[in-house]
Design a protein around this motif. Structure first.
Motif, mmCIF file in Angstrom:
data_model
loop_
_atom_site.group_PDB
_atom_site.id
_atom_site.type_symbol
_atom_site.label_atom_id
_atom_site.label_comp_id
_atom_site.label_asym_id
_atom_site.label_seq_id
_atom_site.Cartn_x
_atom_site.Cartn_y
_atom_site.Cartn_z
ATOM 1 N N SER A 93 39.591 44.762 33.575
ATOM 2 C CA SER A 93 39.311 43.629 34.185
ATOM 3 C C SER A 93 40.347 42.882 35.452
ATOM 4 O O SER A 93 40.264 42.051 36.003
ATOM 5 C CB SER A 93 39.158 42.254 33.072
ATOM 6 O OG SER A 93 40.449 42.007 32.549
ATOM 7 N N ILE A 94 41.670 43.614 35.304
ATOM 8 C CA ILE A 94 42.549 42.854 36.294
ATOM 9 C C ILE A 94 42.949 44.050 37.355
ATOM 10 O O ILE A 94 43.643 43.927 38.200
ATOM 11 C CB ILE A 94 43.877 42.604 35.561
ATOM 12 C CG1 ILE A 94 44.452 43.774 34.886
ATOM 13 C CG2 ILE A 94 43.723 41.288 34.968
ATOM 14 C CD1 ILE A 94 45.988 43.577 34.187
ATOM 15 N N SER A 95 42.038 45.291 37.124
ATOM 16 C CA SER A 95 42.422 46.266 38.031
ATOM 17 C C SER A 95 42.314 46.116 39.642
ATOM 18 O O SER A 95 43.036 46.659 40.576
ATOM 19 C CB SER A 95 41.739 47.708 37.638
ATOM 20 O OG SER A 95 40.188 47.542 37.621
ATOM 21 N N HIS A 96 41.432 45.187 40.008
ATOM 22 C CA HIS A 96 41.137 44.938 41.284
ATOM 23 C C HIS A 96 42.026 44.258 42.283
ATOM 24 O O HIS A 96 42.135 44.205 43.344
ATOM 25 C CB HIS A 96 39.725 44.272 41.490
ATOM 26 C CG HIS A 96 39.532 42.863 40.843
ATOM 27 N ND1 HIS A 96 39.710 42.617 39.733
ATOM 28 C CD2 HIS A 96 39.778 41.439 41.618
ATOM 29 C CE1 HIS A 96 39.561 41.471 39.179
ATOM 30 N NE2 HIS A 96 39.758 40.632 40.559
ATOM 31 N N PHE A 97 42.954 43.681 41.498
ATOM 32 C CA PHE A 97 43.942 42.666 42.178
ATOM 33 C C PHE A 97 44.829 43.461 43.385
ATOM 34 O O PHE A 97 44.850 42.855 44.139
ATOM 35 C CB PHE A 97 44.853 41.811 41.137
ATOM 36 C CG PHE A 97 44.338 40.900 40.636
ATOM 37 C CD1 PHE A 97 44.488 39.564 41.266
ATOM 38 C CD2 PHE A 97 43.595 40.899 39.621
ATOM 39 C CE1 PHE A 97 43.917 38.512 40.779
ATOM 40 C CE2 PHE A 97 43.018 39.806 38.867
ATOM 41 C CZ PHE A 97 42.968 38.618 39.454
ATOM 42 N N PRO A 98 45.570 44.650 43.086
ATOM 43 C CA PRO A 98 45.732 45.286 41.731
ATOM 44 C C PRO A 98 47.088 44.694 41.055
ATOM 45 O O PRO A 98 47.718 44.125 41.716
ATOM 46 C CB PRO A 98 46.058 46.838 42.556
ATOM 47 C CG PRO A 98 46.603 46.534 43.929
ATOM 48 C CD PRO A 98 45.777 45.322 44.271
ATOM 49 N N PRO A 99 47.118 45.160 39.931
ATOM 50 C CA PRO A 99 48.532 44.680 39.307
ATOM 51 C C PRO A 99 49.568 45.680 39.512
ATOM 52 O O PRO A 99 49.293 47.038 39.627
ATOM 53 C CB PRO A 99 48.063 44.583 37.710
ATOM 54 C CG PRO A 99 47.271 45.765 37.647
ATOM 55 C CD PRO A 99 46.295 45.785 38.965
ATOM 56 N N TYR A 100 50.672 45.044 39.540
ATOM 57 C CA TYR A 100 51.993 45.909 39.705
ATOM 58 C C TYR A 100 52.346 46.249 37.886
ATOM 59 O O TYR A 100 52.602 45.055 37.174
ATOM 60 C CB TYR A 100 53.255 45.452 40.232
ATOM 61 C CG TYR A 100 54.266 46.249 40.053
ATOM 62 C CD1 TYR A 100 54.551 47.206 41.300
ATOM 63 C CD2 TYR A 100 55.162 46.138 39.445
ATOM 64 C CE1 TYR A 100 55.676 48.284 41.441
ATOM 65 C CE2 TYR A 100 56.434 47.112 39.304
ATOM 66 C CZ TYR A 100 56.593 48.008 40.238
ATOM 67 O OH TYR A 100 57.749 48.942 40.201
ATOM 68 N N LYS A 101 52.128 47.440 37.507
ATOM 69 C CA LYS A 101 52.063 47.747 35.983
ATOM 70 C C LYS A 101 53.353 47.669 35.594
ATOM 71 O O LYS A 101 54.161 48.761 36.068
ATOM 72 C CB LYS A 101 51.193 48.674 35.822
ATOM 73 C CG LYS A 101 49.643 48.206 35.782
ATOM 74 C CD LYS A 101 48.707 49.330 35.404
ATOM 75 C CE LYS A 101 48.239 48.827 34.240
ATOM 76 N NZ LYS A 101 47.266 47.716 34.184
ATOM 77 N N ASN A 102 53.762 47.269 34.375
ATOM 78 C CA ASN A 102 55.209 47.364 33.808
ATOM 79 C C ASN A 102 54.805 48.079 32.378
ATOM 80 O O ASN A 102 54.178 47.070 31.717
ATOM 81 C CB ASN A 102 56.131 46.349 33.600
ATOM 82 C CG ASN A 102 56.895 46.264 35.106
ATOM 83 O OD1 ASN A 102 57.620 46.756 35.319
ATOM 84 N ND2 ASN A 102 56.291 45.143 35.911
#
Ligand code: MLT
Ligand code: ZN
Length: 467
Positions: free
Chosen positions: A334-343
Protein backbone atom coordinates in the motif's frame (compact mmCIF):
# COMPACT_ATOMS: atom_id res chain seq x y z
CA UNK A 1 25.43 0.61 -18.60
CA UNK A 2 26.68 -2.55 -20.31
CA UNK A 3 29.90 -1.66 -22.19
CA UNK A 4 31.21 -3.13 -25.46
CA UNK A 5 33.53 -5.31 -23.37
CA UNK A 6 30.55 -6.67 -21.41
CA UNK A 7 28.71 -7.43 -24.64
CA UNK A 8 31.75 -9.13 -26.12
CA UNK A 9 32.05 -11.37 -23.06
CA UNK A 10 28.38 -12.32 -23.38
CA UNK A 11 28.92 -13.29 -27.03
CA UNK A 12 31.92 -15.39 -25.99
CA UNK A 13 29.83 -17.01 -23.24
CA UNK A 14 27.14 -17.90 -25.79
CA UNK A 15 29.78 -19.66 -27.90
CA UNK A 16 31.38 -21.41 -24.90
CA UNK A 17 28.09 -22.58 -23.35
CA UNK A 18 25.82 -23.03 -26.41
CA UNK A 19 23.08 -24.81 -24.41
CA UNK A 20 22.73 -22.01 -21.88
CA UNK A 21 19.63 -19.90 -22.47
CA UNK A 22 20.67 -16.22 -22.62
CA UNK A 23 18.51 -13.17 -23.15
CA UNK A 24 19.41 -9.61 -24.05
CA UNK A 25 15.87 -8.54 -24.85
CA UNK A 26 15.12 -5.10 -23.45
CA UNK A 27 12.07 -6.10 -21.39
CA UNK A 28 13.89 -9.11 -19.88
CA UNK A 29 16.93 -6.95 -19.04
CA UNK A 30 14.55 -4.52 -17.37
CA UNK A 31 12.48 -7.06 -15.43
CA UNK A 32 15.35 -9.34 -14.38
CA UNK A 33 17.91 -6.61 -13.72
CA UNK A 34 16.15 -5.28 -10.64
CA UNK A 35 14.26 -6.20 -7.51
CA UNK A 36 11.53 -4.31 -5.65
CA UNK A 37 13.86 -1.45 -4.67
CA UNK A 38 13.32 1.66 -6.75
CA UNK A 39 16.54 3.57 -6.15
CA UNK A 40 18.76 2.09 -8.93
CA UNK A 41 18.21 1.74 -12.67
CA UNK A 42 18.83 -1.78 -13.99
CA UNK A 43 21.66 -2.07 -16.55
CA UNK A 44 22.43 -5.79 -16.94
CA UNK A 45 24.53 -7.00 -19.89
CA UNK A 46 22.37 -10.13 -20.26
CA UNK A 47 20.24 -12.58 -18.31
CA UNK A 48 21.24 -16.27 -18.11
CA UNK A 49 18.64 -18.96 -17.43
CA UNK A 50 20.55 -22.15 -16.58
CA UNK A 51 18.46 -25.31 -16.29
CA UNK A 52 20.89 -27.65 -14.55
CA UNK A 53 23.67 -27.65 -11.99
CA UNK A 54 26.09 -28.56 -14.78
CA UNK A 55 25.14 -25.41 -16.71
CA UNK A 56 25.60 -23.29 -13.57
CA UNK A 57 29.07 -24.77 -13.06
CA UNK A 58 30.08 -24.14 -16.69
CA UNK A 59 28.78 -20.59 -16.47
CA UNK A 60 30.68 -19.89 -13.24
CA UNK A 61 33.93 -21.32 -14.64
CA UNK A 62 33.57 -19.06 -17.67
CA UNK A 63 32.80 -16.07 -15.43
CA UNK A 64 35.87 -16.78 -13.28
CA UNK A 65 38.17 -17.02 -16.28
CA UNK A 66 36.72 -13.98 -18.01
CA UNK A 67 36.14 -11.71 -15.01
CA UNK A 68 32.41 -11.60 -15.71
CA UNK A 69 30.47 -10.32 -12.67
CA UNK A 70 27.36 -12.36 -11.84
CA UNK A 71 24.21 -11.22 -10.04
CA UNK A 72 22.16 -14.16 -8.74
CA UNK A 73 18.46 -13.53 -9.04
CA UNK A 74 15.42 -15.21 -7.50
CA UNK A 75 11.87 -13.83 -7.41
CA UNK A 76 13.31 -10.30 -7.23
CA UNK A 77 11.14 -9.29 -4.29
CA UNK A 78 14.15 -8.03 -2.29
CA UNK A 79 14.08 -4.61 -0.70
CA UNK A 80 17.81 -3.83 -0.38
CA UNK A 81 18.95 -4.03 -4.00
CA UNK A 82 20.70 -7.40 -3.53
CA UNK A 83 19.47 -8.60 -6.94
CA UNK A 84 19.97 -5.34 -8.82
CA UNK A 85 22.34 -5.44 -11.80
CA UNK A 86 23.19 -1.79 -12.33
CA UNK A 87 26.73 -2.11 -13.74
CA UNK A 88 26.67 -4.35 -16.82
CA UNK A 89 26.65 -7.66 -14.91
CA UNK A 90 25.27 -10.98 -16.08
CA UNK A 91 22.16 -11.85 -14.08
CA UNK A 92 21.81 -15.55 -13.24
CA UNK A 93 18.11 -16.28 -13.01
CA UNK A 94 16.87 -19.58 -11.57
CA UNK A 95 13.47 -19.35 -13.26
CA UNK A 96 14.20 -22.60 -15.16
CA UNK A 97 15.35 -24.48 -12.06
CA UNK A 98 12.08 -24.66 -10.13
CA UNK A 99 11.43 -28.36 -9.67
CA UNK A 100 10.65 -30.46 -6.64
CA UNK A 101 13.27 -33.22 -6.74
CA UNK A 102 12.30 -35.39 -3.79
CA UNK A 103 9.96 -35.62 -0.83
CA UNK A 104 10.65 -37.84 2.18
CA UNK A 105 7.81 -38.63 4.53
CA UNK A 106 10.14 -40.19 7.07
CA UNK A 107 12.70 -37.37 7.05
CA UNK A 108 9.95 -34.79 6.61
CA UNK A 109 12.07 -33.02 4.05
CA UNK A 110 11.61 -31.75 0.56
CA UNK A 111 14.48 -31.30 -1.91
CA UNK A 112 13.92 -28.41 -4.31
CA UNK A 113 15.66 -26.40 -6.99
CA UNK A 114 16.31 -22.78 -6.04
CA UNK A 115 13.82 -21.16 -8.42
CA UNK A 116 10.74 -22.70 -6.82
CA UNK A 117 8.25 -20.24 -5.28
CA UNK A 118 7.97 -20.09 -1.52
CA UNK A 119 4.18 -20.50 -1.82
CA UNK A 120 4.62 -23.63 -3.95
CA UNK A 121 6.71 -25.20 -1.17
CA UNK A 122 4.02 -24.26 1.36
CA UNK A 123 1.37 -25.89 -0.85
CA UNK A 124 3.47 -29.00 -1.37
CA UNK A 125 3.94 -29.33 2.39
CA UNK A 126 0.18 -28.89 2.94
CA UNK A 127 -0.58 -31.55 0.31
CA UNK A 128 1.61 -33.95 2.30
CA UNK A 129 -0.15 -33.08 5.58
CA UNK A 130 2.81 -31.00 6.77
CA UNK A 131 3.72 -27.32 7.00
CA UNK A 132 6.43 -25.01 5.63
CA UNK A 133 6.32 -22.10 8.06
CA UNK A 134 8.34 -19.39 6.28
CA UNK A 135 5.57 -16.95 5.40
CA UNK A 136 5.46 -13.33 4.25
CA UNK A 137 3.46 -11.10 1.92
CA UNK A 138 5.78 -11.70 -1.10
CA UNK A 139 5.67 -15.51 -0.80
CA UNK A 140 3.75 -15.91 -4.08
CA UNK A 141 6.62 -14.36 -6.06
CA UNK A 142 9.74 -14.94 -3.97
CA UNK A 143 11.92 -17.99 -4.64
CA UNK A 144 13.48 -20.36 -2.15
CA UNK A 145 17.04 -19.68 -3.39
CA UNK A 146 16.55 -15.98 -2.66
CA UNK A 147 14.94 -16.76 0.69
CA UNK A 148 18.03 -18.73 1.65
CA UNK A 149 20.46 -16.14 0.31
CA UNK A 150 18.79 -13.50 2.50
CA UNK A 151 17.71 -15.75 5.38
CA UNK A 152 14.13 -14.58 4.92
CA UNK A 153 12.03 -14.12 8.05
CA UNK A 154 8.37 -13.08 7.86
CA UNK A 155 5.49 -13.32 10.29
CA UNK A 156 6.07 -16.74 11.90
CA UNK A 157 9.63 -16.27 13.14
CA UNK A 158 8.30 -15.95 16.68
CA UNK A 159 7.45 -19.65 16.67
CA UNK A 160 9.41 -21.29 13.85
CA UNK A 161 12.53 -19.18 13.39
CA UNK A 162 14.03 -17.99 10.11
CA UNK A 163 14.71 -19.68 6.77
CA UNK A 164 18.07 -20.77 8.24
CA UNK A 165 16.20 -23.03 10.63
CA UNK A 166 14.55 -24.85 7.75
CA UNK A 167 17.64 -25.60 5.64
CA UNK A 168 19.06 -29.05 6.40
CA UNK A 169 20.94 -29.47 3.14
CA UNK A 170 22.38 -27.17 0.52
CA UNK A 171 24.13 -27.62 -2.80
CA UNK A 172 26.21 -24.65 -3.80
CA UNK A 173 28.50 -23.79 -6.72
CA UNK A 174 31.57 -21.87 -5.53
CA UNK A 175 33.49 -19.20 -7.44
CA UNK A 176 35.73 -21.87 -8.93
CA UNK A 177 32.78 -23.80 -10.26
CA UNK A 178 33.10 -26.57 -7.62
CA UNK A 179 29.90 -28.17 -6.35
CA UNK A 180 29.53 -28.40 -2.55
CA UNK A 181 26.95 -30.81 -1.13
CA UNK A 182 26.51 -29.50 2.41
CA UNK A 183 24.97 -31.45 5.31
CA UNK A 184 22.86 -33.68 2.99
CA UNK A 185 19.66 -33.40 5.06
CA UNK A 186 21.23 -34.74 8.25
CA UNK A 187 19.74 -33.82 11.59
CA UNK A 188 23.02 -34.38 13.43
CA UNK A 189 26.42 -33.86 11.89
CA UNK A 190 29.27 -33.03 14.27
CA UNK A 191 32.12 -32.95 11.78
CA UNK A 192 33.48 -29.46 12.08
CA UNK A 193 32.58 -26.18 10.42
CA UNK A 194 29.05 -26.14 9.06
CA UNK A 195 29.68 -24.34 5.77
CA UNK A 196 25.98 -24.48 4.93
CA UNK A 197 25.34 -21.62 7.33
CA UNK A 198 27.91 -19.39 5.64
CA UNK A 199 25.88 -19.43 2.44
CA UNK A 200 22.61 -18.68 4.23
CA UNK A 201 22.29 -14.85 4.35
CA UNK A 202 25.41 -14.43 2.17
CA UNK A 203 23.29 -12.52 -0.39
CA UNK A 204 24.83 -14.37 -3.31
CA UNK A 205 28.34 -13.15 -2.55
CA UNK A 206 29.94 -16.53 -1.78
CA UNK A 207 28.34 -18.98 -4.20
CA UNK A 208 25.25 -19.89 -6.17
CA UNK A 209 22.63 -22.00 -4.38
CA UNK A 210 21.55 -24.72 -6.80
CA UNK A 211 19.57 -27.09 -4.56
CA UNK A 212 18.11 -27.04 -1.04
CA UNK A 213 16.75 -29.63 1.35
CA UNK A 214 14.08 -28.07 3.55
CA UNK A 215 12.72 -29.41 6.81
CA UNK A 216 8.95 -29.40 7.16
CA UNK A 217 7.04 -29.36 10.45
CA UNK A 218 3.73 -30.56 11.88
CA UNK A 219 0.74 -28.69 10.50
CA UNK A 220 -0.46 -25.99 12.88
CA UNK A 221 -3.57 -26.64 14.94
CA UNK A 222 -6.56 -24.40 14.06
CA UNK A 223 -5.87 -20.83 15.06
CA UNK A 224 -7.61 -17.54 15.66
CA UNK A 225 -6.49 -14.03 14.85
CA UNK A 226 -6.84 -11.02 17.12
CA UNK A 227 -6.61 -7.43 15.98
CA UNK A 228 -6.05 -5.20 18.98
CA UNK A 229 -5.99 -1.42 19.49
CA UNK A 230 -3.49 -0.15 22.07
CA UNK A 231 -2.52 3.31 23.29
CA UNK A 232 1.20 3.02 24.07
CA UNK A 233 4.24 0.89 23.40
CA UNK A 234 4.60 0.00 27.09
CA UNK A 235 1.06 -1.32 27.14
CA UNK A 236 1.67 -3.18 23.90
CA UNK A 237 4.58 -5.01 25.51
CA UNK A 238 2.43 -5.78 28.57
CA UNK A 239 -0.28 -7.26 26.35
CA UNK A 240 2.39 -9.28 24.51
CA UNK A 241 3.75 -10.71 27.75
CA UNK A 242 0.27 -11.52 29.01
CA UNK A 243 -0.93 -13.23 25.83
CA UNK A 244 2.32 -15.11 25.48
CA UNK A 245 2.10 -16.53 28.98
CA UNK A 246 -1.45 -17.84 28.44
CA UNK A 247 -1.64 -18.78 24.77
CA UNK A 248 0.48 -20.43 22.09
CA UNK A 249 1.24 -17.48 19.82
CA UNK A 250 2.46 -18.12 16.28
CA UNK A 251 2.74 -14.46 15.25
CA UNK A 252 2.70 -11.09 16.96
CA UNK A 253 2.84 -8.14 14.57
CA UNK A 254 2.32 -4.42 15.02
CA UNK A 255 1.36 -1.42 12.93
CA UNK A 256 0.85 2.24 13.67
CA UNK A 257 -2.20 4.34 12.91
CA UNK A 258 -0.37 5.72 9.81
CA UNK A 259 0.22 2.21 8.52
CA UNK A 260 -3.43 1.36 9.10
CA UNK A 261 -4.48 4.50 7.25
CA UNK A 262 -2.46 3.50 4.15
CA UNK A 263 -3.53 -0.13 4.07
CA UNK A 264 -7.21 0.82 4.49
CA UNK A 265 -6.97 3.50 1.82
CA UNK A 266 -5.19 1.35 -0.76
CA UNK A 267 -7.49 -1.65 -0.29
CA UNK A 268 -10.72 0.17 0.57
CA UNK A 269 -10.91 -1.70 3.86
CA UNK A 270 -13.27 -0.63 6.64
CA UNK A 271 -11.84 0.42 10.00
CA UNK A 272 -11.21 -2.82 11.88
CA UNK A 273 -12.22 -1.39 15.28
CA UNK A 274 -14.62 1.31 16.42
CA UNK A 275 -11.86 2.96 18.49
CA UNK A 276 -9.02 4.90 16.91
CA UNK A 277 -5.66 4.02 18.47
CA UNK A 278 -2.02 4.99 17.87
CA UNK A 279 -0.94 1.34 17.75
CA UNK A 280 -2.45 -1.92 16.55
CA UNK A 281 -1.46 -5.55 16.92
CA UNK A 282 -2.31 -8.50 14.70
CA UNK A 283 -1.59 -11.74 16.50
CA UNK A 284 -2.45 -15.37 15.88
CA UNK A 285 -2.73 -18.12 18.46
CA UNK A 286 -3.48 -21.85 18.47
CA UNK A 287 -7.14 -22.31 19.30
CA UNK A 288 -8.06 -25.97 18.99
CA UNK A 289 -11.07 -25.85 21.34
CA UNK A 290 -13.59 -23.66 23.14
CA UNK A 291 -11.64 -23.69 26.40
CA UNK A 292 -8.70 -22.04 24.67
CA UNK A 293 -10.97 -19.41 23.20
CA UNK A 294 -12.47 -18.72 26.66
CA UNK A 295 -8.95 -18.46 28.07
CA UNK A 296 -8.07 -15.95 25.35
CA UNK A 297 -11.19 -13.89 26.05
CA UNK A 298 -10.49 -13.89 29.80
CA UNK A 299 -6.94 -12.78 29.12
CA UNK A 300 -8.12 -9.91 26.91
CA UNK A 301 -10.65 -8.82 29.54
CA UNK A 302 -7.88 -8.74 32.12
CA UNK A 303 -5.73 -6.62 29.81
CA UNK A 304 -8.65 -4.21 29.31
CA UNK A 305 -9.38 -4.03 33.03
CA UNK A 306 -5.75 -3.11 33.66
CA UNK A 307 -6.00 -0.34 31.07
CA UNK A 308 -3.53 -1.97 28.66
CA UNK A 309 -5.98 -2.64 25.87
CA UNK A 310 -8.34 -0.15 24.24
CA UNK A 311 -10.25 -2.35 21.83
CA UNK A 312 -10.04 -5.65 19.97
CA UNK A 313 -11.68 -8.09 17.61
CA UNK A 314 -11.31 -11.86 17.29
CA UNK A 315 -11.77 -13.89 14.09
CA UNK A 316 -14.73 -16.24 14.00
CA UNK A 317 -13.77 -18.24 10.94
CA UNK A 318 -11.07 -18.73 8.28
CA UNK A 319 -12.39 -15.91 6.13
CA UNK A 320 -12.17 -13.44 8.99
CA UNK A 321 -8.66 -14.64 9.82
CA UNK A 322 -7.59 -13.75 6.30
CA UNK A 323 -9.40 -10.42 6.44
CA UNK A 324 -7.71 -9.43 9.69
CA UNK A 325 -4.29 -10.44 8.34
CA UNK A 326 -4.80 -8.11 5.36
CA UNK A 327 -4.48 -5.10 7.70
CA UNK A 328 -0.90 -6.16 8.36
CA UNK A 329 0.16 -7.99 5.22
CA UNK A 330 -1.15 -5.36 2.80
CA UNK A 331 0.86 -2.48 4.27
CA UNK A 332 4.06 -2.89 2.28
CA UNK A 333 2.28 -2.83 -1.05
CA UNK A 334 0.00 0.00 0.00
CA UNK A 335 2.96 2.39 0.43
CA UNK A 336 5.19 1.06 -2.37
CA UNK A 337 4.18 3.77 -4.87
CA UNK A 338 5.60 6.66 -2.82
CA UNK A 339 8.26 5.01 -2.83
CA UNK A 340 9.36 4.54 0.78
CA UNK A 341 12.96 4.61 1.97
CA UNK A 342 12.94 1.34 3.88
CA UNK A 343 14.70 0.62 7.13
CA UNK A 344 14.60 -2.91 8.48
CA UNK A 345 15.83 -2.58 12.04
CA UNK A 346 16.03 -4.97 14.95
CA UNK A 347 16.78 -4.77 18.63
CA UNK A 348 16.29 -7.25 21.44
CA UNK A 349 12.58 -7.53 22.17
CA UNK A 350 13.07 -6.11 25.67
CA UNK A 351 14.51 -2.92 24.15
CA UNK A 352 11.72 -2.31 21.63
CA UNK A 353 9.77 0.28 23.72
CA UNK A 354 12.86 2.39 24.42
CA UNK A 355 13.98 2.08 20.80
CA UNK A 356 10.65 3.20 19.38
CA UNK A 357 10.25 6.01 21.88
CA UNK A 358 13.69 7.39 21.06
CA UNK A 359 13.30 6.84 17.32
CA UNK A 360 10.00 8.73 17.28
CA UNK A 361 11.58 11.60 19.18
CA UNK A 362 14.54 11.59 16.79
CA UNK A 363 12.37 11.59 13.67
CA UNK A 364 10.30 14.51 15.01
CA UNK A 365 13.52 16.43 15.62
CA UNK A 366 15.46 15.72 12.44
CA UNK A 367 12.85 15.16 9.73
CA UNK A 368 9.44 16.49 10.75
CA UNK A 369 8.77 17.14 7.05
CA UNK A 370 8.52 13.40 6.29
CA UNK A 371 5.77 10.92 7.01
CA UNK A 372 7.25 7.90 8.77
CA UNK A 373 5.30 4.64 8.75
CA UNK A 374 6.16 1.89 11.23
CA UNK A 375 5.07 -1.73 11.24
CA UNK A 376 6.71 -5.09 11.67
CA UNK A 377 7.44 -8.23 13.53
CA UNK A 378 7.50 -6.75 16.98
CA UNK A 379 7.31 -10.17 18.62
CA UNK A 380 10.88 -10.86 17.42
CA UNK A 381 12.21 -7.29 17.72
CA UNK A 382 12.15 -6.51 13.96
CA UNK A 383 10.66 -3.12 13.09
CA UNK A 384 10.17 -1.73 9.59
CA UNK A 385 10.56 2.03 9.45
CA UNK A 386 9.42 3.48 6.12
CA UNK A 387 10.10 7.10 5.25
CA UNK A 388 7.66 8.13 2.52
CA UNK A 389 8.89 10.25 -0.38
CA UNK A 390 6.87 13.46 -0.65
CA UNK A 391 5.63 14.13 -4.19
CA UNK A 392 7.49 17.43 -4.29
CA UNK A 393 10.94 15.85 -3.82
CA UNK A 394 12.73 14.03 -6.65
CA UNK A 395 14.01 10.51 -6.03
CA UNK A 396 17.70 11.46 -5.85
CA UNK A 397 17.19 14.32 -3.42
CA UNK A 398 14.93 12.07 -1.31
CA UNK A 399 17.56 9.31 -1.21
CA UNK A 400 20.28 11.79 -0.24
CA UNK A 401 18.12 13.18 2.58
CA UNK A 402 17.21 9.66 3.71
CA UNK A 403 20.91 8.82 3.90
CA UNK A 404 21.45 11.73 6.28
CA UNK A 405 18.60 10.42 8.41
CA UNK A 406 20.13 6.92 8.32
CA UNK A 407 23.27 8.23 10.04
CA UNK A 408 21.13 9.10 13.07
CA UNK A 409 18.91 6.03 12.83
CA UNK A 410 21.85 3.64 12.71
CA UNK A 411 23.70 5.45 15.50
CA UNK A 412 20.73 4.88 17.80
CA UNK A 413 20.28 1.30 16.57
CA UNK A 414 23.92 0.65 17.35
CA UNK A 415 23.71 2.31 20.77
CA UNK A 416 20.91 -0.11 21.66
CA UNK A 417 22.87 -3.13 20.37
CA UNK A 418 20.60 -3.66 17.36
CA UNK A 419 21.01 -4.45 13.68
CA UNK A 420 20.46 -2.24 10.62
CA UNK A 421 18.95 -5.16 8.73
CA UNK A 422 16.93 -7.88 10.35
CA UNK A 423 15.57 -9.72 7.31
CA UNK A 424 15.81 -7.63 4.13
CA UNK A 425 19.60 -7.90 3.87
CA UNK A 426 22.34 -5.35 3.23
CA UNK A 427 22.44 -5.60 -0.58
CA UNK A 428 23.42 -2.50 -2.49
CA UNK A 429 21.43 0.05 -0.56
CA UNK A 430 22.64 -0.59 2.99
CA UNK A 431 26.20 -1.56 2.07
CA UNK A 432 27.75 1.83 3.01
CA UNK A 433 26.50 1.30 6.58
CA UNK A 434 27.58 -2.27 7.21
CA UNK A 435 30.13 -0.99 9.72
CA UNK A 436 27.33 0.45 11.86
CA UNK A 437 26.26 -3.07 12.69
CA UNK A 438 29.35 -5.28 12.25
CA UNK A 439 32.81 -4.57 13.70
CA UNK A 440 35.82 -3.89 11.47
CA UNK A 441 37.29 -7.20 12.60
CA UNK A 442 34.12 -9.01 11.53
CA UNK A 443 34.05 -7.23 8.17
CA UNK A 444 37.72 -8.09 7.65
CA UNK A 445 37.01 -11.77 8.29
CA UNK A 446 33.95 -11.67 6.01
CA UNK A 447 36.17 -10.31 3.23
CA UNK A 448 38.70 -13.09 3.79
CA UNK A 449 35.92 -15.67 3.60
CA UNK A 450 34.73 -14.10 0.36
CA UNK A 451 38.20 -14.57 -1.12
CA UNK A 452 38.19 -18.25 -0.13
CA UNK A 453 34.90 -19.06 -1.84
CA UNK A 454 35.03 -16.49 -4.64
CA UNK A 455 38.71 -15.75 -5.37
CA UNK A 456 37.97 -13.88 -8.61
CA UNK A 457 35.30 -11.73 -6.91
CA UNK A 458 32.62 -12.52 -9.51
CA UNK A 459 29.63 -13.05 -7.21
CA UNK A 460 27.44 -10.01 -6.64
CA UNK A 461 30.24 -7.42 -6.51
CA UNK A 462 29.37 -4.23 -4.64
CA UNK A 463 26.71 -5.96 -2.54
CA UNK A 464 26.92 -6.59 1.19
CA UNK A 465 30.68 -6.03 1.64
CA UNK A 466 32.54 -2.78 1.12
CA UNK A 467 35.04 -2.97 -1.81
C1 MLT B 1 6.93 -6.96 5.72
O1 MLT B 1 7.15 -7.29 6.87
O2 MLT B 1 5.81 -6.53 5.36
C2 MLT B 1 8.01 -7.13 4.71
O3 MLT B 1 9.24 -7.30 5.30
C3 MLT B 1 8.03 -6.07 3.65
C4 MLT B 1 8.28 -4.68 4.14
O4 MLT B 1 9.02 -4.48 5.09
O5 MLT B 1 7.76 -3.74 3.56
ZN1 ZN C 1 9.09 -7.91 7.33
Amino acid sequence: MATNDDQQRIRKLALTCPELHLSTEADVLQSHGQDWTRFREPAAAAIAFPDSIRQVQDLVRFAEQNQLPLVPSGGRTGLSGGAVAAAGELVVSFDRMRHVLEFSEIDRTVVVEPGINTATVQQLAADKGLYYPVSFAAEGSSQVGGNIATNAGGIRVLRYGLTRDRVVGLKVVTGRGELLDLNRGLVKNATGYDLRHLFIASEGTLGLIVEATLKLVDPPVPGKVLLLGIDSMDNLMRVFAQLRSRLELSAFEFLTDRALHHVMNANRLPAPLSSVCPLYVVTEFDCPDEQTESRAMACLEECSAKGWLVDGVISQNQRQMKELWRYREGISESISHFPPYKNDLSVRVSRVPEFLRRMNRLMNEICPEFEVVWYGHIGDGNLHMNILKPETLDLQAFEARSHEISEHTYALTRELGGSISAEHGIGLLKQPWLDRTRSSVEIGLMKELKKVFDPAGIFNPGKLLPG
